[in-house]
Motif scaffolding. Structure first.
Motif, PDB file in Angstrom:
ATOM      1  N   MET A   1       0.848  -1.180   0.000  1.00  0.00           N
ATOM      2  CA  MET A   1       0.000   0.000   0.000  1.00  0.00           C
ATOM      3  C   MET A   1       0.891   1.240   0.000  1.00  0.00           C
ATOM      4  SD  MET A   1      -3.157   1.092   2.430  1.00  0.00           S
ATOM      5  CE  MET A   1      -2.392   1.013   4.006  1.00  0.00           C
ATOM      6  N   THR A   2       0.569   2.201  -0.888  1.00  0.00           N
ATOM      7  CA  THR A   2       1.343   3.433  -0.952  1.00  0.00           C
ATOM      8  C   THR A   2       0.928   4.388   0.163  1.00  0.00           C
ATOM      9  OG1 THR A   2       0.162   3.484  -3.055  1.00  0.00           O
ATOM     10  CG2 THR A   2       2.300   4.398  -3.037  1.00  0.00           C
ATOM     11  N   THR A   3       1.875   5.177   0.587  1.00  0.00           N
ATOM     12  CA  THR A   3       1.599   6.115   1.669  1.00  0.00           C
ATOM     13  C   THR A   3       1.460   7.541   1.162  1.00  0.00           C
ATOM     14  OG1 THR A   3       3.954   6.369   2.094  1.00  0.00           O
ATOM     15  CG2 THR A   3       2.778   4.697   3.379  1.00  0.00           C
ATOM     16  N   GLU A   4       1.449   7.702  -0.149  1.00  0.00           N
ATOM     17  CA  GLU A   4       1.356   9.043  -0.701  1.00  0.00           C
ATOM     18  C   GLU A   4       0.642   9.028  -2.041  1.00  0.00           C
ATOM     19  OE1 GLU A   4       4.606  11.927  -2.560  1.00  0.00           O
ATOM     20  OE2 GLU A   4       4.873  11.626  -0.402  1.00  0.00           O
ATOM     21  N   VAL A   5      -0.117  10.083  -2.285  1.00  0.00           N
ATOM     22  CA  VAL A   5      -0.711  10.303  -3.592  1.00  0.00           C
ATOM     23  C   VAL A   5       0.177  11.328  -4.291  1.00  0.00           C
ATOM     24  CG1 VAL A   5      -2.715  11.173  -4.852  1.00  0.00           C
ATOM     25  CG2 VAL A   5      -3.053   9.843  -2.771  1.00  0.00           C
ATOM     26  N   ALA A   6       0.692  10.974  -5.445  1.00  0.00           N
ATOM     27  CA  ALA A   6       1.518  11.913  -6.200  1.00  0.00           C
ATOM     28  C   ALA A   6       0.626  13.017  -6.750  1.00  0.00           C
ATOM     29  CB  ALA A   6       2.231  11.189  -7.331  1.00  0.00           C
ATOM     30  N   VAL A   7       1.123  14.245  -6.689  1.00  0.00           N
ATOM     31  CA  VAL A   7       0.387  15.399  -7.199  1.00  0.00           C
ATOM     32  C   VAL A   7       1.291  16.142  -8.157  1.00  0.00           C
ATOM     33  CG1 VAL A   7      -0.766  17.571  -6.639  1.00  0.00           C
ATOM     34  CG2 VAL A   7      -0.901  15.643  -5.039  1.00  0.00           C
ATOM     35  N   ARG A   8       0.806  16.307  -9.357  1.00  0.00           N
ATOM     36  CA  ARG A   8       1.513  17.127 -10.343  1.00  0.00           C
ATOM     37  C   ARG A   8       0.609  18.304 -10.647  1.00  0.00           C
ATOM     38  NH1 ARG A   8       1.525  15.975 -16.061  1.00  0.00           N
ATOM     39  NH2 ARG A   8       2.471  17.816 -16.915  1.00  0.00           N
ATOM     40  N   ILE A  24      -6.597   7.244  -2.678  1.00  0.00           N
ATOM     41  CA  ILE A  24      -6.849   8.249  -1.653  1.00  0.00           C
ATOM     42  C   ILE A  24      -7.535   7.540  -0.494  1.00  0.00           C
ATOM     43  CG2 ILE A  24      -7.851  10.486  -1.122  1.00  0.00           C
ATOM     44  CD1 ILE A  24      -7.879  11.072  -4.137  1.00  0.00           C
ATOM     45  N   THR A  25      -6.764   7.333   0.573  1.00  0.00           N
ATOM     46  CA  THR A  25      -7.224   6.544   1.719  1.00  0.00           C
ATOM     47  C   THR A  25      -6.966   7.320   3.007  1.00  0.00           C
ATOM     48  OG1 THR A  25      -5.075   5.516   2.075  1.00  0.00           O
ATOM     49  CG2 THR A  25      -6.538   4.430   0.491  1.00  0.00           C
ATOM     50  N   SER A  26      -7.286   6.682   4.134  1.00  0.00           N
ATOM     51  CA  SER A  26      -6.999   7.312   5.421  1.00  0.00           C
ATOM     52  C   SER A  26      -5.501   7.511   5.621  1.00  0.00           C
ATOM     53  CB  SER A  26      -7.583   6.475   6.563  1.00  0.00           C
ATOM     54  OG  SER A  26      -7.024   5.183   6.553  1.00  0.00           O
ATOM     55  N   VAL A  27      -4.695   6.704   4.968  1.00  0.00           N
ATOM     56  CA  VAL A  27      -3.235   6.823   5.085  1.00  0.00           C
ATOM     57  C   VAL A  27      -2.701   7.980   4.236  1.00  0.00           C
ATOM     58  CG1 VAL A  27      -1.045   5.632   4.613  1.00  0.00           C
ATOM     59  CG2 VAL A  27      -2.970   4.372   5.587  1.00  0.00           C
ATOM     60  N   THR A  28      -3.308   8.225   3.087  1.00  0.00           N
ATOM     61  CA  THR A  28      -2.775   9.215   2.150  1.00  0.00           C
ATOM     62  C   THR A  28      -3.489  10.564   2.171  1.00  0.00           C
ATOM     63  OG1 THR A  28      -4.197   8.453   0.344  1.00  0.00           O
ATOM     64  CG2 THR A  28      -2.039   7.393   0.558  1.00  0.00           C
ATOM     65  N   SER A  57     -11.469   6.319  -0.420  1.00  0.00           N
ATOM     66  CA  SER A  57     -12.154   5.905   0.804  1.00  0.00           C
ATOM     67  C   SER A  57     -12.975   7.077   1.346  1.00  0.00           C
ATOM     68  CB  SER A  57     -11.125   5.475   1.853  1.00  0.00           C
ATOM     69  OG  SER A  57     -10.435   6.616   2.335  1.00  0.00           O
ATOM     70  N   SER A  58     -13.609   6.860   2.490  1.00  0.00           N
ATOM     71  CA  SER A  58     -14.362   7.946   3.124  1.00  0.00           C
ATOM     72  C   SER A  58     -13.426   9.095   3.505  1.00  0.00           C
ATOM     73  CB  SER A  58     -15.128   7.434   4.345  1.00  0.00           C
ATOM     74  OG  SER A  58     -14.239   6.873   5.290  1.00  0.00           O
ATOM     75  N   ALA A  59     -12.206   8.785   3.876  1.00  0.00           N
ATOM     76  CA  ALA A  59     -11.226   9.838   4.173  1.00  0.00           C
ATOM     77  C   ALA A  59     -10.915  10.641   2.916  1.00  0.00           C
ATOM     78  CB  ALA A  59      -9.952   9.235   4.747  1.00  0.00           C
TER      79      ALA A  59
END
Length: 115
Positions: A1-8, A24-28, A57-59
């Motif tokens: 599971m990734t801990t970051e969403v890349a944003v460009r 996009i989760t509670s972690v990210t 997710s809901s987050a």
């Protein structure tokens, strides 16, 4: 599971374009909020490309709600493109689609979104 969403992010024809990549989760979601909320309102329209977001997710929905509220405060429009079937289903089921201008990526030209 990734801990970051890349944003460009970049500006194109007077539109702020944000391309997200990852789940996009509670972690990210907290780090994603910190990265994108300051970008909302930089121009009259913000286009958020979710083509590379397979899951929310809901987050993640809460993050989008904060984006929506920030856009209202900044008096800017937010357009979502590239929703996968799963993301569209989750957003539709929870009523979140109504907060945003949702468009098909193939027919969405940033120049046409300028106000």
């Amino acid at each position: 599971m990734t801990t970051e969403v890349a944003v460009r992010s970049h500006d194109q024809d007077g539109v702020t374009v944000l391309e997200l990549d990852g789940e996009i989760t509670s972690v990210t979601s907290a780090a994603l909020q910190q990265r994108i909320l300051p970008l909302i309102g930089r121009s009259p329209t913000t286009l958020i490309d979710l083509t590379k977001v397979p899951y929310i997710s809901s987050a993640g929905l809460r993050t989008l709600l904060l984006v929506h509220r920030q856009a209202l405060r900044a008096e800017t429009r937010t357009v979502l493109v590239g929703l996968s079937d799963e993301v569209r289903f989750v957003m539709s089921s929870t009523g979140f689609l109504g907060f945003f201008d949702v468009r098909d990526k193939a027919s969405c030209d940033p120049e046409a979104l300028r106000e």
